[in-house]
Design an enzyme around this catalytic site. Structure first.
Site, PDB file in Angstrom:
ATOM      1  N   ASP A  28       0.801  -1.220   0.000  1.00  0.00           N
ATOM      2  CA  ASP A  28       0.000   0.000   0.000  1.00  0.00           C
ATOM      3  C   ASP A  28       0.842   1.281   0.000  1.00  0.00           C
ATOM      4  OD1 ASP A  28      -2.755  -0.339  -0.014  1.00  0.00           O
ATOM      5  OD2 ASP A  28      -2.903   0.975   1.763  1.00  0.00           O
ATOM      6  N   LYS A 197       6.681  18.031   5.770  1.00  0.00           N
ATOM      7  CA  LYS A 197       5.563  18.953   5.480  1.00  0.00           C
ATOM      8  C   LYS A 197       6.092  20.387   5.406  1.00  0.00           C
ATOM      9  CE  LYS A 197       1.874  16.058   7.263  1.00  0.00           C
ATOM     10  NZ  LYS A 197       0.914  15.847   6.191  1.00  0.00           N
ATOM     11  N   HIS A 255       5.370  12.034  15.149  1.00  0.00           N
ATOM     12  CA  HIS A 255       5.086  13.280  14.422  1.00  0.00           C
ATOM     13  C   HIS A 255       4.989  14.503  15.349  1.00  0.00           C
ATOM     14  CE1 HIS A 255       4.417  10.430  11.342  1.00  0.00           C
ATOM     15  NE2 HIS A 255       3.121  10.242  11.494  1.00  0.00           N
ATOM     16  N   LYS A 347      -8.492  10.258  16.440  1.00  0.00           N
ATOM     17  CA  LYS A 347      -9.180   9.758  15.247  1.00  0.00           C
ATOM     18  C   LYS A 347     -10.675   9.987  15.453  1.00  0.00           C
ATOM     19  CE  LYS A 347      -5.640   7.245  13.401  1.00  0.00           C
ATOM     20  NZ  LYS A 347      -5.194   7.382  12.021  1.00  0.00           N
ATOM     21  N   ARG A 357      -0.528  25.811  18.295  1.00  0.00           N
ATOM     22  CA  ARG A 357      -1.093  27.046  18.849  1.00  0.00           C
ATOM     23  C   ARG A 357      -0.271  27.465  20.065  1.00  0.00           C
ATOM     24  NH1 ARG A 357      -6.091  29.090  18.074  1.00  0.00           N
ATOM     25  NH2 ARG A 357      -6.589  27.204  16.913  1.00  0.00           N
ATOM     26  N   TYR A 392      -0.894  32.467  11.460  1.00  0.00           N
ATOM     27  CA  TYR A 392      -1.561  33.715  11.825  1.00  0.00           C
ATOM     28  C   TYR A 392      -1.340  34.035  13.298  1.00  0.00           C
ATOM     29  CZ  TYR A 392      -5.486  30.508  12.965  1.00  0.00           C
ATOM     30  OH  TYR A 392      -6.266  29.484  13.427  1.00  0.00           O
ATOM     31  N   LEU A 413      -0.905  34.982   7.308  1.00  0.00           N
ATOM     32  CA  LEU A 413      -0.182  34.516   6.125  1.00  0.00           C
ATOM     33  C   LEU A 413      -0.827  33.203   5.698  1.00  0.00           C
ATOM     34  CD1 LEU A 413       2.150  34.283   4.075  1.00  0.00           C
ATOM     35  CD2 LEU A 413       3.566  33.359   5.892  1.00  0.00           C
TER      36      LEU A 413
HETATM   37  N1  LIG Z   1      -5.529  32.037   7.595  1.00  0.00           N
HETATM   38  C1  LIG Z   1      -6.489  31.292   8.036  1.00  0.00           C
HETATM   39  O1  LIG Z   1      -6.867  30.303   7.413  1.00  0.00           O
HETATM   40  C2  LIG Z   1      -7.124  31.644   9.330  1.00  0.00           C
HETATM   41  C3  LIG Z   1      -8.174  30.870   9.764  1.00  0.00           C
HETATM   42  N2  LIG Z   1      -8.806  31.137  10.909  1.00  0.00           N
HETATM   43  C4  LIG Z   1      -9.920  30.278  11.266  1.00  0.00           C
HETATM   44  O2  LIG Z   1     -10.753  30.915  12.206  1.00  0.00           O
HETATM   45  C5  LIG Z   1     -11.331  29.966  13.091  1.00  0.00           C
HETATM   46  C6  LIG Z   1     -11.023  30.335  14.527  1.00  0.00           C
HETATM   47  O3  LIG Z   1      -9.621  30.326  14.688  1.00  0.00           O
HETATM   48  P1  LIG Z   1      -8.921  29.977  16.027  1.00  0.00           P
HETATM   49  O4  LIG Z   1      -9.490  30.794  17.124  1.00  0.00           O
HETATM   50  O5  LIG Z   1      -7.467  30.054  15.796  1.00  0.00           O
HETATM   51  O6  LIG Z   1      -9.229  28.426  16.224  1.00  0.00           O
HETATM   52  P2  LIG Z   1     -10.495  27.631  16.807  1.00  0.00           P
HETATM   53  O7  LIG Z   1     -11.500  28.524  17.344  1.00  0.00           O
HETATM   54  O8  LIG Z   1     -10.891  26.658  15.778  1.00  0.00           O
HETATM   55  O9  LIG Z   1      -9.837  26.808  17.933  1.00  0.00           O
HETATM   56  C7  LIG Z   1      -9.291  27.426  19.031  1.00  0.00           C
HETATM   57  C8  LIG Z   1      -9.248  26.425  20.140  1.00  0.00           C
HETATM   58  O10 LIG Z   1     -10.531  26.314  20.706  1.00  0.00           O
HETATM   59  C9  LIG Z   1     -10.939  24.977  20.813  1.00  0.00           C
HETATM   60  N3  LIG Z   1     -12.371  24.885  20.556  1.00  0.00           N
HETATM   61  C10 LIG Z   1     -13.000  24.861  19.377  1.00  0.00           C
HETATM   62  N4  LIG Z   1     -14.343  24.767  19.582  1.00  0.00           N
HETATM   63  C11 LIG Z   1     -14.525  24.742  20.912  1.00  0.00           C
HETATM   64  C12 LIG Z   1     -15.663  24.660  21.755  1.00  0.00           C
HETATM   65  N5  LIG Z   1     -16.879  24.561  21.241  1.00  0.00           N
HETATM   66  N6  LIG Z   1     -15.478  24.669  23.083  1.00  0.00           N
HETATM   67  C13 LIG Z   1     -14.244  24.764  23.604  1.00  0.00           C
HETATM   68  N7  LIG Z   1     -13.139  24.833  22.857  1.00  0.00           N
HETATM   69  C14 LIG Z   1     -13.277  24.824  21.541  1.00  0.00           C
HETATM   70  C15 LIG Z   1     -10.142  24.258  19.793  1.00  0.00           C
HETATM   71  O11 LIG Z   1     -10.004  22.950  20.264  1.00  0.00           O
HETATM   72  P3  LIG Z   1     -10.652  21.700  19.497  1.00  0.00           P
HETATM   73  O12 LIG Z   1      -9.732  21.472  18.366  1.00  0.00           O
HETATM   74  O13 LIG Z   1     -10.610  20.643  20.471  1.00  0.00           O
HETATM   75  O14 LIG Z   1     -12.025  21.974  19.046  1.00  0.00           O
HETATM   76  C16 LIG Z   1      -8.839  25.045  19.763  1.00  0.00           C
HETATM   77  O15 LIG Z   1      -7.952  24.568  20.739  1.00  0.00           O
HETATM   78  C17 LIG Z   1     -10.728  28.621  12.723  1.00  0.00           C
HETATM   79  O16 LIG Z   1     -11.623  27.956  11.875  1.00  0.00           O
HETATM   80  C18 LIG Z   1      -9.467  28.993  11.955  1.00  0.00           C
HETATM   81  O17 LIG Z   1      -9.061  28.019  11.029  1.00  0.00           O
HETATM   82  C19 LIG Z   1      -8.400  32.150  11.717  1.00  0.00           C
HETATM   83  C20 LIG Z   1      -7.363  32.970  11.328  1.00  0.00           C
HETATM   84  C21 LIG Z   1      -6.664  32.807  10.095  1.00  0.00           C
HETATM   85  O1  LIG Z   2       1.732   8.230  10.307  1.00  0.00           O
HETATM   86  C1  LIG Z   2       0.530   8.389  10.260  1.00  0.00           C
HETATM   87  O2  LIG Z   2       0.048   9.547   9.731  1.00  0.00           O
HETATM   88  C2  LIG Z   2      -1.267   9.584   9.186  1.00  0.00           C
HETATM   89  C3  LIG Z   2      -1.595  11.061   8.985  1.00  0.00           C
HETATM   90  O3  LIG Z   2      -0.734  11.616   8.031  1.00  0.00           O
HETATM   91  P1  LIG Z   2      -1.187  12.918   7.245  1.00  0.00           P
HETATM   92  O4  LIG Z   2       0.010  13.287   6.455  1.00  0.00           O
HETATM   93  O5  LIG Z   2      -2.369  12.514   6.413  1.00  0.00           O
HETATM   94  O6  LIG Z   2      -1.558  13.925   8.271  1.00  0.00           O
HETATM   95  C4  LIG Z   2      -2.262   8.908  10.085  1.00  0.00           C
HETATM   96  O7  LIG Z   2      -3.527   8.827   9.449  1.00  0.00           O
HETATM   97  C5  LIG Z   2      -1.780   7.494  10.405  1.00  0.00           C
HETATM   98  O8  LIG Z   2      -2.670   6.887  11.333  1.00  0.00           O
HETATM   99  C6  LIG Z   2      -0.393   7.503  10.976  1.00  0.00           C
HETATM  100  O9  LIG Z   2       0.111   6.179  11.036  1.00  0.00           O
END
Ligand SMILES: NC(=O)C1=CN([C@@H]2O[C@H](COP(=O)(O)OP(=O)(O)OC[C@H]3O[C@@H](n4cnc5c(N)ncnc54)[C@H](OP(=O)(O)O)[C@@H]3O)[C@@H](O)[C@H]2O)C=CC1
Ligand SMILES: O=C1O[C@H](COP(=O)(O)O)[C@@H](O)[C@H](O)[C@H]1O
Length: 510
Positions: A28, A197, A255, A347, A357, A392, A413
């Site tokens: 694979d 990456k 990773h 997963k 972050r 960002y 960015l």
């Molecule tokens: N250039 C770009 O593409 C940019 C994109 N954005 C987007 O703006 C959005 C907000 O950005 P940002 O504030 O950085 O990220 P998020 O608001 O997505 O996440 C911030 C944190 O809050 C947690 N979180 C999310 N939902 C909840 C919830 N319901 N209750 C408690 N914790 C929560 C997340 O954890 P968990 O993962 O566990 O949910 C993460 O740790 C995102 O979608 C981001 O991708 C912002 C700036 C620039």
């Molecule tokens: O090594 C692994 O990585 C993949 C995720 O890789 P990505 O490049 O798609 O982020 C993960 O799905 C797999 O379980 C793990 O063995």
């Protein structure tokens, strides 16, 4: 950064005769990653003119049958694909050390290297399960790694090996011993595709090429760091493999720990691969072994019309393997003492993303109060590795208008906009090219591996002994319910009232 070492030259000699041997060619990984990456390098003119690629596996295949298997995974013009496939041959053979297949392989390679005056390169890519590495390396070492006495001095033999490199500290060390007896460290390329990456590689450049980061990249300004890996699909029939590893071995020990090392390391002496890896190793060695109290484990159950982990027929009944883990690590050095680094991976969550972050402390003197709405907001520096690479920084700005109102905005960015016409290479493409160039920077050195396993082995053994019952979380949810309290205890405060206004191209990525 200049390279201070004079023994380092990562150029490919133009007259090199290169043989790339993909062991496990019928599998694979080979068809989905290795061969497509080789094809991409070929298309872009990165493979030397005299390159042959030999697939090796137990399956009875002809070269033509291998080509047919590969075709659907190669993206490009038909003519180009046909030209590439003409470079690809196949040798059938077993993996045991005395298999006649290795001699046959050696014959192919030696015939290709008919001109002893020109440099020869032999790259063995082990797209195989790690338990066969020792015997395969023995076979290769015995039959295929002797370049002969009259060979040009720029010639080389290198082997790329895939993770998992062992199961815990002890087994990893044993594997390193076995392979190390056959291939010295400078010939062994332990691949961790996260190091290939784009944003992982940018971490080093961004951090060390811009003095703007130096001032705040430490415990005085940074409150907590989260490195999060989320996938929106479950094990889907791969549960048999996954179950014996669990999410910490699958993603976190390798990773995410590599990402942590890149973020937390000190400035290397030079950009020589070993100087960089010295620093990564050093910071990993400052991390004490993880305790169970600093871990949240989860296992997904049915949700969103998707089956739970235990319903995957390849998963053993009643398994306690974690499909989610959040691990709080402490780096005991001058720069980071007291700053929690939380590595979390899961997963079957609500989205697919990999995000770093860094959350800064609150402003000690909120000038825009007492009614100002943002005095308690924290700056955040975010690097999203996928999907849609972006860096960002969230910050409070004056809301445009006549009032002195503030709001949380961002310096942004987004690669999709800034580098709209650039094709970001796949990690495997980059790493295979690095190996051909002899650049080990983005491969895991033995001491780094040892340091990473030392952090996780005690907790992994406790999990293996069945001492922890993972917390259930629904397929498609954000993870186990207790994770928010865990993150809060690690200092994380979510930025409420932050709304991002994506541009058209970013909307397409989201
Ligand atoms: N250039 C770009 O593409 C940019 C994109 N954005 C987007 O703006 C959005 C907000 O950005 P940002 O504030 O950085 O990220 P998020 O608001 O997505 O996440 C911030 C944190 O809050 C947690 N979180 C999310 N939902 C909840 C919830 N319901 N209750 C408690 N914790 C929560 C997340 O954890 P968990 O993962 O566990 O949910 C993460 O740790 C995102 O979608 C981001 O991708 C912002 C700036 C620039
Ligand atoms: O090594 C692994 O990585 C993949 C995720 O890789 P990505 O490049 O798609 O982020 C993960 O799905 C797999 O379980 C793990 O063995």
């Amino acid at each position: 950064m200049a390279s201070l070492r004079d023994d380092w030259d990562c150029k490919i000699p133009p007259d090199i005769t290169l043989s790339i041997v993909v062991l496990g060619a019928s599998g694979d990984l080979a068809k989905k990653k290795t061969f497509p990456a080789l094809f991409a390098l070929y298309k872009q003119g990165f493979l030397p003119r005299a390159t042959q690629i030999i697939g090796y596996a137990r399956t009875a295949l002809t070269a033509e049958a291998l080509h047919e298997r590969l075709r659907q995974y190669l993206k490009g013009e038909e003519e180009e694909i046909a030209r590439f496939l003409k470079l690809c041959f196949y040798v059938q053979g077993e993996y045991v050390p005395d298999a006649p297949g290795y001699r046959e392989l050696a014959r192919h390679v030696e015939e290709w290297e008919a001109q002893p005056a020109s440099p020869a390169g032999r790259l063995f890519y082990l797209a195989l399960p790690p338990y066969v590495y020792p015997e395969v390396c023995q076979g290769l070492s015995r039959e295929c790694s002797d370049l002969g006495p009259s060979r040009n001095a720029a010639s080389w033999v290198r082997a790329i090996v895939e993770k998992p490199f062992g199961n815990d500290l002890e087994s990893s060390e044993a594997l390193c011993e076995q392979l190390g007896a056959l291939f010295p460290e400078n010939q062994l390329y332990r691949i961790d595709h996260y190091l290939g990456k784009e944003l992982s590689q940018n971490l080093l450049v961004m951090r060390w090429a811009n003095p703007i980061f130096g001032a705040w990249w430490n415990r005085h300004y940074v409150n907590n760091v989260q490195i999060s890996f989320k996938e929106d699909f479950g094990t889907q029939g791969r549960g048999g493999y996954f179950d014996s590893y669990g999410i910490i071995r699958d993603v976190i020990q390798n990773h995410l720990t590599q990402l942590l090392a890149l973020i937390a390391m000190e400035c290397p002496v030079s950009n020589h691969p070993d100087d960089i890896r010295d620093e990564k190793c050093k910071v990993l060695r400052c991390i004490a072994p993880l305790n169970l109290q600093d871990v949240v484990l989860g296992q997904y159950v049915a949700g969103n019309d998707q089956p739970g982990y235990l319903e995957d027929p390849t998963v053993p009944e009643g398994s306690r393997a974690p499909t989610y883990a959040a691990c709080r690590l402490a780096i005991n050095n001058e720069r980071w003492a007291g700053v929690p680094f939380v590595l979390r991976a899961g997963k079957a969550l609500n989205e697919r993303s990999v995000v770093v972050r860094m959350q800064l402390h609150e402003n000690p003197v909120p000038l825009f109060g007492p009614h100002g709405t943002h005095q308690n907001m924290r700056n955040e520096f975010v690097m999203r590795l996928q999907p849609g690479e972006a860096i960002y920084a969230k910050m409070v700005v004056k809301k445009p208008g006549l009032e002195m109102d503030t709001e949380m905005s961002e310096l942004d960015l987004s690669y999709g906009e800034r580098y709209a016409d650039v094709k970001i290479p796949d990690a495997y493409e980059r790493l295979i090219l690095d190996c051909i160039r002899g650049d080990q920077q983005h491969f895991v050195r033995r001491d780094e591996l040892r340091a990473a396993w030392s952090i996780f082995t005690p907790v992994l053994h406790a999990i293996d002994r069945g001492e922890v019952q993972p917390e259930p979380y629904e397929y498609g949810s954000r993870g186990p319910p207790s994770q928010d309290a865990f993150l809060a205890a690690a200092g994380y405060k979510r930025t409420a009232r932050y709304t991002w206004k994506p541009s058209k191209s970013s909307e397409a990525i989201a």
